[in-house]
Design an enzyme around this catalytic site. Structure first.
Site, PDB file in Angstrom:
ATOM      1  N   HIS A 133       0.876  -1.193   0.000  1.00  0.00           N
ATOM      2  CA  HIS A 133       0.000   0.000   0.000  1.00  0.00           C
ATOM      3  C   HIS A 133       0.908   1.236   0.000  1.00  0.00           C
ATOM      4  CE1 HIS A 133      -3.508   2.403   0.531  1.00  0.00           C
ATOM      5  NE2 HIS A 133      -3.785   2.196   1.812  1.00  0.00           N
ATOM      6  N   HIS A 174      -2.138  -2.123  -9.692  1.00  0.00           N
ATOM      7  CA  HIS A 174      -3.169  -1.522  -8.840  1.00  0.00           C
ATOM      8  C   HIS A 174      -4.401  -2.405  -8.852  1.00  0.00           C
ATOM      9  CE1 HIS A 174      -5.901   1.461  -7.109  1.00  0.00           C
ATOM     10  NE2 HIS A 174      -4.812   2.075  -6.690  1.00  0.00           N
ATOM     11  N   ASP A 189       2.621   5.905  -6.511  1.00  0.00           N
ATOM     12  CA  ASP A 189       3.827   5.819  -5.680  1.00  0.00           C
ATOM     13  C   ASP A 189       5.115   5.776  -6.496  1.00  0.00           C
ATOM     14  OD1 ASP A 189       2.658   5.827  -3.104  1.00  0.00           O
ATOM     15  OD2 ASP A 189       1.983   3.775  -3.427  1.00  0.00           O
TER      16      ASP A 189
HETATM   17  C1  SDX Z   1      -1.479   2.263  -3.251  1.00  0.00           C
HETATM   18  O1  SDX Z   1      -6.188   0.788  -3.323  1.00  0.00           O
HETATM   19  C2  SDX Z   1      -5.746   1.950  -3.504  1.00  0.00           C
HETATM   20  O2  SDX Z   1      -6.441   2.807  -3.970  1.00  0.00           O
HETATM   21  C3  SDX Z   1      -4.301   2.182  -3.071  1.00  0.00           C
HETATM   22  C4  SDX Z   1      -3.657   3.515  -3.463  1.00  0.00           C
HETATM   23  C5  SDX Z   1      -4.355   4.665  -2.712  1.00  0.00           C
HETATM   24  O3  SDX Z   1      -4.320   5.800  -3.223  1.00  0.00           O
HETATM   25  O4  SDX Z   1      -4.846   4.423  -1.616  1.00  0.00           O
HETATM   26  O5  SDX Z   1      -3.741   3.762  -4.856  1.00  0.00           O
HETATM   27  C6  SDX Z   1      -2.179   3.588  -3.035  1.00  0.00           C
HETATM   28  O6  SDX Z   1      -1.480   1.450  -2.350  1.00  0.00           O
HETATM   29  C7  SDX Z   1      -0.846   1.958  -4.599  1.00  0.00           C
HETATM   30  C8  SDX Z   1      -0.272   0.543  -4.701  1.00  0.00           C
HETATM   31  C9  SDX Z   1       1.162   0.519  -4.164  1.00  0.00           C
HETATM   32  N1  SDX Z   1       1.709  -0.858  -4.148  1.00  0.00           N
HETATM   33  C10 SDX Z   1       2.715  -1.247  -4.939  1.00  0.00           C
HETATM   34  O7  SDX Z   1       3.194  -0.511  -5.801  1.00  0.00           O
HETATM   35  C11 SDX Z   1       3.215  -2.639  -4.669  1.00  0.00           C
HETATM   36  C12 SDX Z   1       3.393  -3.407  -5.972  1.00  0.00           C
HETATM   37  N2  SDX Z   1       2.111  -3.713  -6.521  1.00  0.00           N
HETATM   38  C13 SDX Z   1       1.547  -5.014  -6.414  1.00  0.00           C
HETATM   39  O8  SDX Z   1       1.932  -5.763  -5.304  1.00  0.00           O
HETATM   40  C14 SDX Z   1       0.055  -5.092  -6.762  1.00  0.00           C
HETATM   41  O9  SDX Z   1      -0.074  -4.589  -8.041  1.00  0.00           O
HETATM   42  C15 SDX Z   1      -1.006  -4.476  -5.831  1.00  0.00           C
HETATM   43  C16 SDX Z   1      -0.815  -4.933  -4.393  1.00  0.00           C
HETATM   44  C17 SDX Z   1      -0.940  -2.949  -5.861  1.00  0.00           C
HETATM   45  C18 SDX Z   1      -2.394  -4.926  -6.328  1.00  0.00           C
HETATM   46  O10 SDX Z   1      -2.537  -6.239  -6.024  1.00  0.00           O
HETATM   47  P1  SDX Z   1      -3.750  -7.172  -6.546  1.00  0.00           P
HETATM   48  O11 SDX Z   1      -4.854  -6.400  -7.088  1.00  0.00           O
HETATM   49  O12 SDX Z   1      -4.042  -8.128  -5.429  1.00  0.00           O
HETATM   50  O13 SDX Z   1      -3.079  -7.947  -7.754  1.00  0.00           O
HETATM   51  P2  SDX Z   1      -2.055  -9.145  -7.679  1.00  0.00           P
HETATM   52  O14 SDX Z   1      -0.954  -8.821  -6.717  1.00  0.00           O
HETATM   53  O15 SDX Z   1      -2.816 -10.412  -7.418  1.00  0.00           O
HETATM   54  O16 SDX Z   1      -1.455  -9.139  -9.146  1.00  0.00           O
HETATM   55  C19 SDX Z   1      -2.141  -9.688 -10.271  1.00  0.00           C
HETATM   56  C20 SDX Z   1      -1.108 -10.155 -11.253  1.00  0.00           C
HETATM   57  C21 SDX Z   1      -0.151 -11.169 -10.622  1.00  0.00           C
HETATM   58  O17 SDX Z   1       0.319 -11.990 -11.680  1.00  0.00           O
HETATM   59  P3  SDX Z   1      -0.283 -13.450 -11.888  1.00  0.00           P
HETATM   60  O18 SDX Z   1      -0.044 -14.193 -10.592  1.00  0.00           O
HETATM   61  O19 SDX Z   1      -1.755 -13.283 -12.155  1.00  0.00           O
HETATM   62  O20 SDX Z   1       0.501 -14.006 -13.038  1.00  0.00           O
HETATM   63  O21 SDX Z   1      -0.269  -9.065 -11.683  1.00  0.00           O
HETATM   64  C22 SDX Z   1       1.084  -9.291 -11.238  1.00  0.00           C
HETATM   65  C23 SDX Z   1       0.972 -10.316 -10.126  1.00  0.00           C
HETATM   66  O22 SDX Z   1       2.161 -11.037  -9.976  1.00  0.00           O
HETATM   67  N3  SDX Z   1       1.557  -8.033 -10.684  1.00  0.00           N
HETATM   68  C24 SDX Z   1       2.829  -7.650 -10.638  1.00  0.00           C
HETATM   69  C25 SDX Z   1       2.833  -6.396 -10.015  1.00  0.00           C
HETATM   70  N4  SDX Z   1       1.570  -6.062  -9.705  1.00  0.00           N
HETATM   71  C26 SDX Z   1       0.791  -7.063 -10.122  1.00  0.00           C
HETATM   72  N5  SDX Z   1       3.960  -8.226 -11.063  1.00  0.00           N
HETATM   73  C27 SDX Z   1       5.119  -7.554 -10.838  1.00  0.00           C
HETATM   74  N6  SDX Z   1       5.183  -6.350 -10.241  1.00  0.00           N
HETATM   75  C28 SDX Z   1       4.059  -5.771  -9.816  1.00  0.00           C
HETATM   76  N7  SDX Z   1       4.092  -4.583  -9.206  1.00  0.00           N
END
Ligand code: SDX
Length: 374
Positions: free
Chosen positions: A221, A260, A311
């Site tokens: 997050h 996201h 971010d």
């Molecule tokens: C914020 O919710 C909000 O509104 C939050 C926010 C706010 O203003 O409040 O916008 C602020 O929290 C932004 C997010 C910051 N986090 C990060 O940057 C951390 C990296 N991101 C990921 O961990 C991820 O994208 C999330 C946690 C943000 C979202 O997670 P989801 O929706 O649960 O998706 P997921 O992790 O299950 O990913 C789906 C797929 C996966 O691949 P598969 O298993 O389906 O093959 O996408 C891939 C993931 O591995 N993936 C990524 C990735 N993000 C998603 N792969 C590599 N790097 C990434 N960053």
């Protein structure tokens, strides 16, 4: 009732809100109907804070009154300054923010009053005081004297002043203000949902914001803006970026600042923040992180179709502004207090205890054996 498990509440609509929405028709995050990027162009952060808390943009009289109240509430109690002075210097500033808001709850005369009027007053006090608490810790941990808030300065100017003893040029302050506007609110994200969950038991606003800060700290997050900077420092120079990102993808690493839960083809806040990141890099005459930024982004989109979230540009922008990396998520806090407070008040106004169900997969019923028989 369906037994289907929706892990992470993926795709579940749990309540209504009037605070914000990502509007597909304009492909943008909106606060109370206004596009966030338009607010960045035409407003200062104080106006947007007022909008989020009071449901409409202020006129000049309303803004003056709001700013006066914010300025009058900036200073901390002697007790809280003392507590901050005695905190372990190695504490993460997010833990300092969490503890500071919790202490504010001990000191606030209206803690147990959750009426709309008292909640609005308390929200404003938390909003005004939290930057002061963070800046005090920023100074104390590096052996410097605390700088008290100055009423002649805007919210953003004052934060720079309390941290560094001076206010930077207006373009830098504007970039900081823009980052605060973009960070102010984002519907039912993890920390806001945490705040609403705490509120749903009719607990108080200080407790709900304390919990929200703990929730924002995590790297999935708000903590991601710090992780982005750690990543960029590891990459070090643009010439290393391509190899680094290809390696990360090969290892199936999560690349911070990308992806996201809601946006699948790009976070609408990114273009605005990217533009201000570029402006700050130009002023600071340092394009290193901008070049790394572009290379990593290009590969992530081409290879994975995963776009940056807000971010990603805020991390290196705060670095260029001179903030320590562990202060990036606390800056997110001082802005998001507005969104959290609006949601807490909304939850109170139409409350329903948040209490989902779980699908049990533990032991079947068993008989308790006495200690000497086990
Ligand atoms: C914020 O919710 C909000 O509104 C939050 C926010 C706010 O203003 O409040 O916008 C602020 O929290 C932004 C997010 C910051 N986090 C990060 O940057 C951390 C990296 N991101 C990921 O961990 C991820 O994208 C999330 C946690 C943000 C979202 O997670 P989801 O929706 O649960 O998706 P997921 O992790 O299950 O990913 C789906 C797929 C996966 O691949 P598969 O298993 O389906 O093959 O996408 C891939 C993931 O591995 N993936 C990524 C990735 N993000 C998603 N792969 C590599 N790097 C990434 N960053």
């Amino acid at each position: 009732m369906s037994d289907e498990i929706k892990k992470g509440l993926l795709g579940i609509v749990v309540d209504e809100t009037e605070v914000s929405k990502v509007m597909p028709e304009i492909n943008s995050l909106t606060y109370r109907g206004y596009a966030a990027q338009d607010l960045c162009e035409y407003c200062r952060f104080e106006e947007v804070a007022y909008l989020i808390l009071n449901k409409d943009l202020p006129n000049s009289i309303q803004l003056r009154k709001f700013e006066k109240e914010e300025k009058n509430n900036r200073d901390l109690s002697k007790n809280l300054y003392e507590i901050i002075k005695h905190m372990p210097k190695k504490s993460h500033p997010m833990d300092v923010a969490r503890t500071a808001v919790s202490v504010m709850g001990l000191e606030d005369k209206e803690t147990s009053d959750s009426s709309p009027e008292a909640n609005m007053r308390k929200a404003l006090r938390i909003f005004s005081k939290t930057p002061t608490a963070l800046a005090a810790f920023y100074r104390i941990r590096s052996g410097k004297k605390i700088i008290k808030p100055k009423k002649s300065l805007s919210f953003s100017e004052n934060f720079f002043y309390m941290c560094f003893g001076k206010v930077p040029q207006k373009e830098i302050v504007k970039a900081f203000d823009v980052s605060l506007i973009l960070y102010a609110e984002h519907s039912f994200n993890v920390s806001t949902f945490t705040a609403r969950t705490i509120t749903s038991s009719l607990s108080d606003i200080h407790g709900a914001i304390t919990g929200a800060i703990a929730s924002l700290k995590g790297p999935l997050h708000g903590g991601a803006n710090e992780e982005v900077m750690h990543m960029m420092k590891k990459i070090k120079k643009p010439a290393n970026a391509l190899k680094w990102i290809n390696n990360a993808l090969k290892n199936k690493d999560v690349v911070m600042g990308f992806g996201h839960r809601v946006y699948k083809s790009g976070d609408s806040r990114v273009p605005t923040m990217r533009e201000y990141f570029g402006k700050v890099a130009k002023i600071k005459k340092d394009k290193t992180f901008e070049k790394i930024y572009d290379i990593v982004e290009k590969v992530m989109i081409k290879e994975k179709n995963i776009h940056p979230n807000v971010d990603y540009p805020t991390g290196p922008t705060y670095h260029l502004m001179g903030f320590d990396t562990d202060f990036f998520t606390p800056i997110f806090v001082i802005s998001r207090i507005t969104g959290w407070s609006a949601h807490i008040m909304e939850q109170h106004a139409a409350n329903k205890l948040i209490r989902p169900l779980a699908s049990y997969k533990g032991n079947k019923h068993r008989k308790v054996m006495q200690l000497n028989q086990r």
